[in-house]
Scaffold this active site. Structure first.
Site, short mmCIF file in Angstrom:
data_model
loop_
_atom_site.label_atom_id
_atom_site.label_comp_id
_atom_site.label_asym_id
_atom_site.label_seq_id
_atom_site.Cartn_x
_atom_site.Cartn_y
_atom_site.Cartn_z
N HIS A 6 60.89 33.76 31.22
CA HIS A 6 58.96 35.19 31.36
C HIS A 6 59.48 36.39 31.35
O HIS A 6 59.65 37.43 31.17
CB HIS A 6 58.43 35.28 32.38
CG HIS A 6 56.85 33.96 32.16
ND1 HIS A 6 57.27 32.80 32.52
CD2 HIS A 6 56.51 33.86 31.80
CE1 HIS A 6 56.39 31.58 32.15
NE2 HIS A 6 55.25 32.48 31.43
N GLU A 78 59.87 32.50 39.76
CA GLU A 78 61.11 32.40 37.99
C GLU A 78 62.56 33.82 39.36
O GLU A 78 63.25 33.30 39.08
CB GLU A 78 61.68 33.46 37.14
CG GLU A 78 60.49 33.01 36.03
CD GLU A 78 60.13 33.05 35.02
OE1 GLU A 78 60.44 33.59 34.53
OE2 GLU A 78 59.38 32.07 33.97
N ARG A 166 31.98 44.81 44.70
CA ARG A 166 31.72 46.69 44.02
C ARG A 166 30.67 46.04 42.43
O ARG A 166 30.65 45.10 42.14
CB ARG A 166 33.02 47.16 43.22
CG ARG A 166 34.02 47.95 43.83
CD ARG A 166 34.83 47.55 42.57
NE ARG A 166 36.02 49.38 43.73
CZ ARG A 166 37.31 49.03 43.96
NH1 ARG A 166 37.17 47.49 44.07
NH2 ARG A 166 38.21 49.34 44.72
N ARG A 221 36.45 52.31 50.68
CA ARG A 221 35.13 51.40 49.78
C ARG A 221 33.91 51.60 51.16
O ARG A 221 32.73 51.68 50.81
CB ARG A 221 35.07 50.37 49.97
CG ARG A 221 36.30 50.33 49.03
CD ARG A 221 35.53 49.64 47.58
NE ARG A 221 34.39 49.53 47.65
CZ ARG A 221 34.44 47.84 46.97
NH1 ARG A 221 35.41 47.30 46.99
NH2 ARG A 221 33.21 47.37 46.92
#
Ligand code: URA
Length: 255
Positions: A6, A78, A166, A221
């Site tokens: 990747h 990785e 949310r 929030r």
């Protein structure tokens, strides 16, 4: 060793780096690499964009993780296969305690594991705890920069809308088990929501690697649901400055 699938990196390309700075956004990698000496791109594939640079002669990687636990786990696994042992996440976050203000920074000491990917590395009872030295370096660096910061527990979710309770989403609601979850995390003194630290901290602790996390607050929030995009740049540059200094502190202690 061949290039990892990747990241498209092999051990020769990373030149012995032991430390990686991990933003989520591939577009932020170049900005962070600009804080390093001799920064240059190594590879780019899907969400994983990697640069290499130096701090006081020590090689430092900057690699984007993408959003959330699964792509973060690939990135960290990785990099560890290539020999990296210390990871500093540079993120953004939504605060859930009333005293925290957009623009402040949060240093995560441990994460509530609301992610799924980390469970493939260690059972959910296992703590997603940050490395002590990296956390200390992040706090020391925030103090040096004179940046307002908070130190404590983060809730790390797989989803931005449902997992962070949310209601301004397509569904406009959350499953029953998540109703009232934000209030509960507030009552349990959790400072903030983000989406990568649960996986990062659990997998690193479980594998004997070191990891820490610093996030810039984009929204509180308790007062507001919508992120104000105009503060993004200033929050990011503060977070990067603190994380890079912390990487320098950690690198200076390496042989
Ligand atoms: N990232 C998150 O996961 N949540 C927020 O509210 C802001 C940034």
């Amino acid at each position: 060793m061949k290039k990892r699938y990747h990241l498209k990196l092999d051990p020769k390309m990373i030149e012995g780096s032991r430390i990686a700075l991990l933003p989520g956004d591939p577009g932020r990698v170049q900005t962070i690499a600009n804080f390093l000496d001799n920064g240059r791109q190594l590879a780019s594939y899907r969400e994983w964009n990697s640069h290499l640079g130096e701090l006081r002669g020590k090689k430092i990687l900057v690699v984007s993780t993408g959003v959330g636990g699964p792509s973060t786990s690939i990135c960290v696994d990785e990099l560890a296969q290539l020999g990296v042992t210390a990871f500093i996440r540079i993120g953004t976050t939504g605060a859930i305690q009333p005293h925290i203000v957009p623009g402040d920074l949060i240093v995560t000491t441990a994460s509530v594991r609301l992610d799924g990917a980390g469970r493939d590395y260690a059972p959910v009872e296992y703590p997603a705890v940050a490395d002590f030295d990296i956390t200390t370096a992040l706090v020391q660096s925030a103090r040096l920069w004179g940046v307002k910061h908070h130190v404590g527990i983060t809730a790390s979710t797989d989803t931005f809308y449902q997992g962070q309770e949310r209601y301004d989403s397509y569904a406009g609601t959350v499953p029953r088990r998540l109703k009232g979850s934000m209030k509960e995390w507030q009552r349990l003194s959790v400072l903030n929501y983000e989406m990568e630290s649960g996986t990062l901290l659990a997998m690193c602790a479980a594998m004997g690697l070191r990891a820490g996390c610093i996030s810039g607050v984009l929204v509180n929030r308790c007062k507001e649901e919508e992120i104000d995009p105009s503060i993004l740049e200033s929050v990011e540059s503060k977070t990067i400055g603190v994380a890079v200094k912390a990487a320098e502190i950690i690198a200076s202690a390496l042989p």
